[in-house]
Design a protein around this motif. Structure first.
Motif, PDB file in Angstrom:
ATOM      1  N   SER A  98     -10.764 105.261  16.049  1.00 61.27           N
ATOM      2  CA  SER A  98     -11.037 106.701  15.997  1.00 61.27           C
ATOM      3  C   SER A  98     -12.034 107.136  17.064  1.00 61.27           C
ATOM      4  CB  SER A  98     -11.546 107.103  14.619  1.00 61.27           C
ATOM      5  OG  SER A  98     -12.731 106.408  14.301  1.00 61.27           O
ATOM      6  N   LYS A  99     -12.992 106.264  17.399  1.00 62.29           N
ATOM      7  CA  LYS A  99     -13.989 106.644  18.402  1.00 62.29           C
ATOM      8  C   LYS A  99     -13.332 106.898  19.748  1.00 62.29           C
ATOM      9  CE  LYS A  99     -18.272 105.093  20.584  1.00 62.29           C
ATOM     10  NZ  LYS A  99     -19.292 104.009  20.676  1.00 62.29           N
ATOM     11  N   GLU A 100     -12.443 105.988  20.156  1.00 62.70           N
ATOM     12  CA  GLU A 100     -11.760 106.143  21.443  1.00 62.70           C
ATOM     13  C   GLU A 100     -10.845 107.369  21.428  1.00 62.70           C
ATOM     14  OE1 GLU A 100     -11.965 103.376  19.728  1.00 62.70           O
ATOM     15  OE2 GLU A 100     -13.112 102.013  21.019  1.00 62.70           O
ATOM     16  N   ILE A 101     -10.173 107.585  20.298  1.00 62.65           N
ATOM     17  CA  ILE A 101      -9.284 108.748  20.184  1.00 62.65           C
ATOM     18  C   ILE A 101     -10.094 110.044  20.245  1.00 62.65           C
ATOM     19  CG2 ILE A 101      -7.714 109.961  18.613  1.00 62.65           C
ATOM     20  CD1 ILE A 101      -6.713 107.247  17.663  1.00 62.65           C
ATOM     21  N   LEU A 102     -11.224 110.058  19.568  1.00 57.85           N
ATOM     22  CA  LEU A 102     -12.054 111.270  19.546  1.00 57.85           C
ATOM     23  C   LEU A 102     -12.579 111.597  20.933  1.00 57.85           C
ATOM     24  CD1 LEU A 102     -13.393 113.491  17.916  1.00 57.85           C
ATOM     25  CD2 LEU A 102     -15.270 111.920  17.397  1.00 57.85           C
ATOM     26  N   THR A 103     -13.018 110.580  21.667  1.00 56.98           N
ATOM     27  CA  THR A 103     -13.505 110.801  23.032  1.00 56.98           C
ATOM     28  C   THR A 103     -12.407 111.403  23.907  1.00 56.98           C
ATOM     29  OG1 THR A 103     -15.052 108.950  22.855  1.00 56.98           O
ATOM     30  CG2 THR A 103     -14.500 109.691  25.070  1.00 56.98           C
ATOM     31  N   PHE A 104     -11.211 110.850  23.792  1.00 51.58           N
ATOM     32  CA  PHE A 104     -10.075 111.367  24.558  1.00 51.58           C
ATOM     33  C   PHE A 104      -9.720 112.781  24.105  1.00 51.58           C
ATOM     34  CE2 PHE A 104      -5.534 112.012  25.220  1.00 51.58           C
ATOM     35  CZ  PHE A 104      -5.399 111.686  26.565  1.00 51.58           C
ATOM     36  N   ILE A 119     -13.805 115.847  13.477  1.00 50.25           N
ATOM     37  CA  ILE A 119     -13.625 116.901  14.472  1.00 50.25           C
ATOM     38  C   ILE A 119     -12.164 116.973  14.866  1.00 50.25           C
ATOM     39  CG2 ILE A 119     -14.155 117.569  16.836  1.00 50.25           C
ATOM     40  CD1 ILE A 119     -16.942 116.456  16.388  1.00 50.25           C
ATOM     41  N   GLY A 120     -11.670 118.182  14.991  1.00 50.68           N
ATOM     42  CA  GLY A 120     -10.271 118.355  15.344  1.00 50.68           C
ATOM     43  C   GLY A 120      -9.599 119.361  14.442  1.00 50.68           C
ATOM     44  N   GLY A 121     -10.389 120.049  13.601  1.00 51.79           N
ATOM     45  CA  GLY A 121      -9.847 121.025  12.673  1.00 51.79           C
ATOM     46  C   GLY A 121      -9.766 122.406  13.261  1.00 51.79           C
ATOM     47  N   PRO A 122      -9.896 123.444  12.435  1.00 50.64           N
ATOM     48  CA  PRO A 122      -9.700 124.823  12.868  1.00 50.64           C
ATOM     49  C   PRO A 122     -10.606 125.234  14.016  1.00 50.64           C
ATOM     50  CG  PRO A 122      -9.767 124.668  10.470  1.00 50.64           C
ATOM     51  CD  PRO A 122     -10.144 123.326  11.000  1.00 50.64           C
ATOM     52  N   GLU A 123     -11.887 124.782  14.015  1.00 50.50           N
ATOM     53  CA  GLU A 123     -12.799 125.194  15.086  1.00 50.50           C
ATOM     54  C   GLU A 123     -12.303 124.698  16.429  1.00 50.50           C
ATOM     55  OE1 GLU A 123     -15.415 127.432  16.133  1.00 50.50           O
ATOM     56  OE2 GLU A 123     -16.404 126.632  14.360  1.00 50.50           O
ATOM     57  N   ASP A 124     -11.757 123.478  16.423  1.00 49.82           N
ATOM     58  CA  ASP A 124     -11.289 122.874  17.656  1.00 49.82           C
ATOM     59  C   ASP A 124      -9.958 123.467  18.109  1.00 49.82           C
ATOM     60  OD1 ASP A 124     -12.014 120.928  19.561  1.00 49.82           O
ATOM     61  OD2 ASP A 124     -10.402 119.645  18.852  1.00 49.82           O
ATOM     62  N   ALA A 125      -9.301 124.149  17.192  1.00 50.64           N
ATOM     63  CA  ALA A 125      -7.976 124.691  17.495  1.00 50.64           C
ATOM     64  C   ALA A 125      -7.988 126.206  17.440  1.00 50.64           C
ATOM     65  CB  ALA A 125      -6.975 124.138  16.501  1.00 50.64           C
ATOM     66  N   MET A 126      -9.031 126.808  17.964  1.00 51.11           N
ATOM     67  CA  MET A 126      -9.217 128.244  17.827  1.00 51.11           C
ATOM     68  C   MET A 126      -8.057 129.043  18.415  1.00 51.11           C
ATOM     69  SD  MET A 126     -12.627 130.407  18.723  1.00 51.11           S
ATOM     70  CE  MET A 126     -13.576 129.301  17.708  1.00 51.11           C
ATOM     71  N   GLN A 127      -7.584 128.620  19.587  1.00 52.58           N
ATOM     72  CA  GLN A 127      -6.496 129.368  20.215  1.00 52.58           C
ATOM     73  C   GLN A 127      -5.245 129.347  19.335  1.00 52.58           C
ATOM     74  OE1 GLN A 127      -6.674 131.067  23.058  1.00 52.58           O
ATOM     75  NE2 GLN A 127      -8.770 130.482  23.526  1.00 52.58           N
ATOM     76  N   GLU A 128      -4.859 128.146  18.859  1.00 57.23           N
ATOM     77  CA  GLU A 128      -3.676 128.044  18.010  1.00 57.23           C
ATOM     78  C   GLU A 128      -3.903 128.699  16.657  1.00 57.23           C
ATOM     79  OE1 GLU A 128      -0.308 126.515  18.307  1.00 57.23           O
ATOM     80  OE2 GLU A 128      -1.016 127.415  20.153  1.00 57.23           O
ATOM     81  N   GLY A 129      -5.147 128.593  16.160  1.00 56.22           N
ATOM     82  CA  GLY A 129      -5.466 129.226  14.884  1.00 56.22           C
ATOM     83  C   GLY A 129      -5.283 130.729  14.932  1.00 56.22           C
ATOM     84  N   THR A 130      -5.652 131.338  16.053  1.00 55.76           N
ATOM     85  CA  THR A 130      -5.466 132.781  16.225  1.00 55.76           C
ATOM     86  C   THR A 130      -3.985 133.144  16.190  1.00 55.76           C
ATOM     87  OG1 THR A 130      -7.478 132.913  17.549  1.00 55.76           O
ATOM     88  CG2 THR A 130      -5.928 134.717  17.761  1.00 55.76           C
ATOM     89  N   ARG A 144      -1.039 116.073  17.301  1.00 51.75           N
ATOM     90  CA  ARG A 144      -0.936 114.789  16.601  1.00 51.75           C
ATOM     91  C   ARG A 144      -2.313 114.145  16.413  1.00 51.75           C
ATOM     92  NH1 ARG A 144       4.221 113.081  20.137  1.00 51.75           N
ATOM     93  NH2 ARG A 144       5.867 113.937  18.815  1.00 51.75           N
ATOM     94  N   ILE A 145      -3.133 114.219  17.457  1.00 55.51           N
ATOM     95  CA  ILE A 145      -4.476 113.634  17.354  1.00 55.51           C
ATOM     96  C   ILE A 145      -5.301 114.393  16.316  1.00 55.51           C
ATOM     97  CG2 ILE A 145      -6.636 113.242  18.589  1.00 55.51           C
ATOM     98  CD1 ILE A 145      -5.007 112.681  21.097  1.00 55.51           C
ATOM     99  N   SER A 146      -5.192 115.700  16.288  1.00 52.65           N
ATOM    100  CA  SER A 146      -5.952 116.502  15.323  1.00 52.65           C
ATOM    101  C   SER A 146      -5.549 116.161  13.892  1.00 52.65           C
ATOM    102  CB  SER A 146      -5.729 117.996  15.591  1.00 52.65           C
ATOM    103  OG  SER A 146      -6.260 118.364  16.839  1.00 52.65           O
ATOM    104  N   GLU A 147      -4.260 115.973  13.655  1.00 53.03           N
ATOM    105  CA  GLU A 147      -3.795 115.595  12.318  1.00 53.03           C
ATOM    106  C   GLU A 147      -4.375 114.235  11.933  1.00 53.03           C
ATOM    107  OE1 GLU A 147       0.408 114.974   9.861  1.00 53.03           O
ATOM    108  OE2 GLU A 147       0.418 115.391  12.010  1.00 53.03           O
ATOM    109  N   TYR A 148      -4.393 113.313  12.885  1.00 52.36           N
ATOM    110  CA  TYR A 148      -4.969 111.991  12.637  1.00 52.36           C
ATOM    111  C   TYR A 148      -6.458 112.091  12.286  1.00 52.36           C
ATOM    112  CZ  TYR A 148      -7.371 107.689  14.007  1.00 52.36           C
ATOM    113  OH  TYR A 148      -8.200 106.605  14.046  1.00 52.36           O
ATOM    114  N   LEU A 149      -7.198 112.894  13.028  1.00 59.25           N
ATOM    115  CA  LEU A 149      -8.644 112.993  12.822  1.00 59.25           C
ATOM    116  C   LEU A 149      -8.995 113.665  11.501  1.00 59.25           C
ATOM    117  CD1 LEU A 149      -9.759 113.942  16.444  1.00 59.25           C
ATOM    118  CD2 LEU A 149     -10.231 111.797  15.255  1.00 59.25           C
ATOM    119  N   GLU A 150      -8.082 114.464  10.958  1.00 58.35           N
ATOM    120  CA  GLU A 150      -8.349 115.102   9.671  1.00 58.35           C
ATOM    121  C   GLU A 150      -8.030 114.178   8.502  1.00 58.35           C
ATOM    122  OE1 GLU A 150      -6.590 118.903   9.156  1.00 58.35           O
ATOM    123  OE2 GLU A 150      -7.759 119.834  10.748  1.00 58.35           O
ATOM    124  N   ASP A 151      -7.372 113.087   8.757  1.00 61.45           N
ATOM    125  CA  ASP A 151      -7.013 112.129   7.707  1.00 61.45           C
ATOM    126  C   ASP A 151      -8.070 111.026   7.675  1.00 61.45           C
ATOM    127  OD1 ASP A 151      -5.943 110.147   6.078  1.00 61.45           O
ATOM    128  OD2 ASP A 151      -3.890 110.688   6.611  1.00 61.45           O
TER     129      ASP A 151
END
Length: 790
Positions: A473-479, A25-36, A456-463
């Motif tokens: 990753s669990k703690e980062i995802l919760t945050f 989680i943290g890809g395009p769906e999570d970044a809808m505003q920036e994706g637009t 930065r967190i989104s880039e990490y979660l996609e890797d």
């Protein structure tokens, strides 16, 4: 019959395969505003031959019905002398240079658009350009493909053939459903005014409006809203019913109502959505193939599971979903969401329509076609506070520090971002030694730092490699969820918001974006459907709720009359006692205890006493035990602050027992026993409400008060009085649940007799009688003797 489906939903449904894995989680769906933003930037760079946001569709004749697959291509490039190119843009956080190929579902979506365009224009060849852009660096990577017309046609028609397995069934079912609806009659004899209520709901749906209903207990509000909504579907002015509730018990009532209509030969499929945490097969949700056997290969099995349940059941209840999910070894939560696509009615929590994160994107997401959805919002008074919660956001300074301790050594890039955000929070903290109101300019630097950290967190979660190596990753995802929510709400802020900082009781510093009035957000959500019916037994003052729940002057309201004989309810208002803070103490508690004693001694039976807080309840209970209690003829239950589901059920079971003595339940207003419970006949013969239910004075409530005052409204009423009286009427509504019930309501606060409070009394309380400690026993005894002698 026409079945319309978005291109995205079409390809996702047919092409999904493999495992469930929420660790990415943290890809395009999570970044809808920036994706637009990325979409618009690249589209502007496209040049004169580039047409942006081009609507394309394909209509397929399936014999007895048609399938329309439609969507908007990000771009169509029409340059003279070259093949037409479909451009599909995706904003991502991953390093685009490391991408070896497009995501298959993304490419399939572009191929659909290429086929649609070629079919419409008679084009022999088409090109597809997959454009991936890193949201943070704006670095772009292209993938190019060329297709012959026949290749695209064969590929797409094969997809359609697989899809027809479901649409053929859906069309046959819809025909049977509509035929059954045309024959459907109201299943009961109409009560007084009920037929007008049913007609009012249908007219509202027909005119595409919202309706706000104050419906006292006994009106039959559930069947009075469900029945006309079902009839509207039969007439083609409703696509699907969403029955939205705040509590599990009201979902059960809704399910029973649909079942009652099915007994009248209604063909109607319903699904009940259960929270992931409750329906998950694990104690803790583990949505990845390494920890959950159901997640591994889920998408390879899910379509067979859906078809099996779809063709064998009409009520997709939690129990049925769990059974079929076990049979096919799939995730029950994901399966329930998929079943909503094929259900005629969806029974679910408010979240699935109104929450900015949890709403059902398969119906209301970007790119989905607008349809005539019907929203039935039960216990709608709860939607106001829920709406405020959903559209508010909070950041806690110490959360940045705690996460940094965990990740700094293994992910220094994230650590630096956390340190920067912490410094900005510290700067705000230095400006505050108590609650401090801020403006958008005060937090601009923090928001900028948070946006960079989020990237930065989104880039990490996609890797995926990093996630497996670092172990945090669990703690980062919760945050990440908390941070992304804050940034989303920041983008939504308007004149209906206030910003403030404060300290928790244990000294933690936080910043809050407070949604004072959620009307715009709720209105936008309801605009996703044709019509919304909002109803409650306590929706007074109705104009207050109409305004704050997203109503407009053109929308309607109905005050349904109670069908119960008002003489069977004795309403008494104490004139010499109060719960005001300035009067609280042993003397006032003793007077309240004496009122309780004199009320319950008039007739043996079951009573509930509701207090403003646990502390207040405990203080009065102790005095009652010392000076008023009679254990030989009375039993006592006291609501504890932490009760699980079993504790609640045990508490309520005591009221269902047959007894010769008196049972008194000491409870808290606004708690689990003050609404949503149905104690009929002798299960409850009296309710005593202590105080006016006013929320505790605090900085946040004062912000609300000042906000509404600045809008020309009565700030005190909007922030305190109206929410308080709603708690009072909800608690009082626990008594008199059927036409045969007889009971008393005792209101213990002299303020109730003030005009500002009496004006908010339900019509059924018009005969309220003013009493004092000197005559209360006499007046209550007289009420009971009237019925005992009758």
């Amino acid at each position: 019959m026409l079945i319309t489906v978005s291109t995205r939903q079409f390809v996702e449904f047919l092409m999904r395969n493999g495992d469930i894995d929420d660790r990415g989680i943290g890809g395009p769906e999570d970044a809808m505003q920036e994706g637009t933003r990325i979409h618009r930037m690249l589209q502007k760079q496209g040049g004169a031959a580039y047409r942006a946001e081009v609507t394309l569709r394909f209509l397929y004749d399936a014999g007895t019905y048609e399938i329309c697959v439609e969507g908007r291509a990000d771009g169509v490039i029409e340059e003279e002398g070259t093949d037409v190119t479909i451009d599909e843009i995706k904003g991502v956080y991953r390093d685009v240079e490391k991408m070896k190929e497009p995501v298959p579902v993304h490419l399939a979506q572009a191929k659909c658009y290429a086929f649609f365009y070629a079919a419409e224009h008679g084009t022999d060849r088409m090109r597809v350009r997959m454009t991936y852009c890193n949201i943070e660096t704006e670095e772009v990577r292209y993938f190019f493909y060329e297709y012959e017309w026949k290749e695209l046609e064969n590929w797409f028609l094969d997809m359609l053939e697989a899809y027809r397995r479901f649409t053929d069934y859906e069309v046959a079912w819809a025909q049977a459903r509509n035929e059954s609806i045309h024959k459907l009659e109201f299943p009961f004899d109409y009560r007084d005014g009920q037929k007008d209520l049913v007609a009012g709901v249908y007219r509202t749906i027909y005119h595409k409006r919202k309706l706000f209903i104050e419906a006292p207990t006994g009106v039959g509000k559930t069947i009075s809203t469900v029945f006309p909504a079902v009839k509207a579907m039969g007439e083609g002015i409703g696509e699907k019913i969403f029955y939205l509730t705040a509590k599990t018990i009201t979902r059960t009532v809704a399910d029973q109502t649909f079942e009652e209509l099915r007994k009248q030969n209604l063909a109607f499929k319903t699904v009940t959505l259960t929270a992931k945490e409750k329906i998950c097969i694990h104690e803790e949700t583990r949505c990845n193939p390494d920890e959950c056997p159901r997640a591994k290969g889920h998408f390879d099995r899910i379509n067979d599971a859906i078809y099996d349940l779809l063709t064998h059941e009409v009520s997709f209840s939690r129990e049925k979903i769990e059974a079929y999910a076990e049979k096919h070894q799939v995730c029950p939560f994901e399966m329930s969401l998929d079943m909503s696509l094929f259900a005629d009615g969806v029974i679910c929590d408010y979240n699935y329509v109104f929450d900015p994160h949890a709403y059902l994107r398969r119906f209301f997401g970007e790119g989905q076609p607008m349809k005539d959805y019907l929203f039935l919002v039960d216990e709608a008074h709860n939607l106001l506070e829920r709406g405020r919660e959903m559209y508010s956001a909070i950041l806690v300074k110490e959360d940045f520090l705690e996460l940094n301790k965990l990740v700094n050594a293994v992910e220094p890039g994230i650590g630096k971002g956390l340190e920067k955000c912490n410094r900005e929070m510290l700067a705000l903290k230095k400006l505050s030694d108590e609650m401090t109101e801020l403006d958008a300019g005060d937090i601009a630097a923090l928001v900028l730092a948070c946006n960079r950290l989020d990237a930065r967190i989104s880039e990490y979660l996609e890797d995926k490699r990093k996630k497996k190596d670092t172990g945090v990753s669990k703690e980062i995802l919760t945050f990440k969820f908390q941070l992304s929510h804050f940034l989303m709400i920041y983008e939504k802020m308007d004149e209906n918001y206030r910003i403030y900082s404060d300290f928790t009781s244990d000294g933690r510093f936080y910043l809050k974006l407070l949604c004072v009035n959620p009307k715009i957000n709720l209105r936008e959500c309801m605009a996703r459907g044709r019509s919304s019916i909002l109803f409650s037994a306590t929706l007074l003052p109705i104009q207050y709720y109409k305004e704050l729940l997203g109503g407009t002057p053109e929308d309607y309201e109905i005050y349904a009359s109670s069908v119960f004989d008002p003489a069977r309810r004795g309403v008494f208002v104490a004139s010499d006692v109060t719960s005001k803070y300035t009067r609280r103490g042993p003397e006032e508690y003793s007077r309240i205890a004496e009122y309780i004693c004199k009320t319950v001694r008039c007739k043996k039976g079951n009573y509930m006493v509701f207090f403003p807080s646990y502390a207040f309840m405990q203080d009065v209970f102790e005095i009652y035990q010392d000076f008023c209690a009679d254990p030989e003829v009375e039993e006592y239950l006291i609501q504890s602050e932490y009760m699980d589901e079993t504790d609640r059920e045990d508490f309520l079971k005591r009221f269902a027992e047959k007894r010769q003595d008196t049972l008194i339940g000491f409870c808290v207003m606004g708690g689990i026993f003050s609404e949503g419970i149905d104690l009929r006949e002798d299960s409850l013969i009296g309710v005593i409400v202590v105080g006016t239910g006013l929320p505790q004075v605090c900085g946040e409530r004062e912000l609300m008060s000042s906000h509404f005052a600045s809008q020309g409204d009565n700030g005190f009423s909007y922030a305190y009085q109206y929410p308080g009286m709603n708690k009072v009427t909800q608690a009082a509504g626990r008594v008199i649940r059927t036409e045969a019930d007889i009971g008393v309501v005792m209101l213990l606060d002299e303020r109730f007799w003030q005009n500002s409070y009496r004006s908010m009394f339900p019509r059924e309380w018009s005969g309220a009688e003013r009493v004092s400690l000197e005559n209360v026993e006499e007046r209550v005894d007289l009420f009971w003797k009237k019925w005992d002698n009758g």
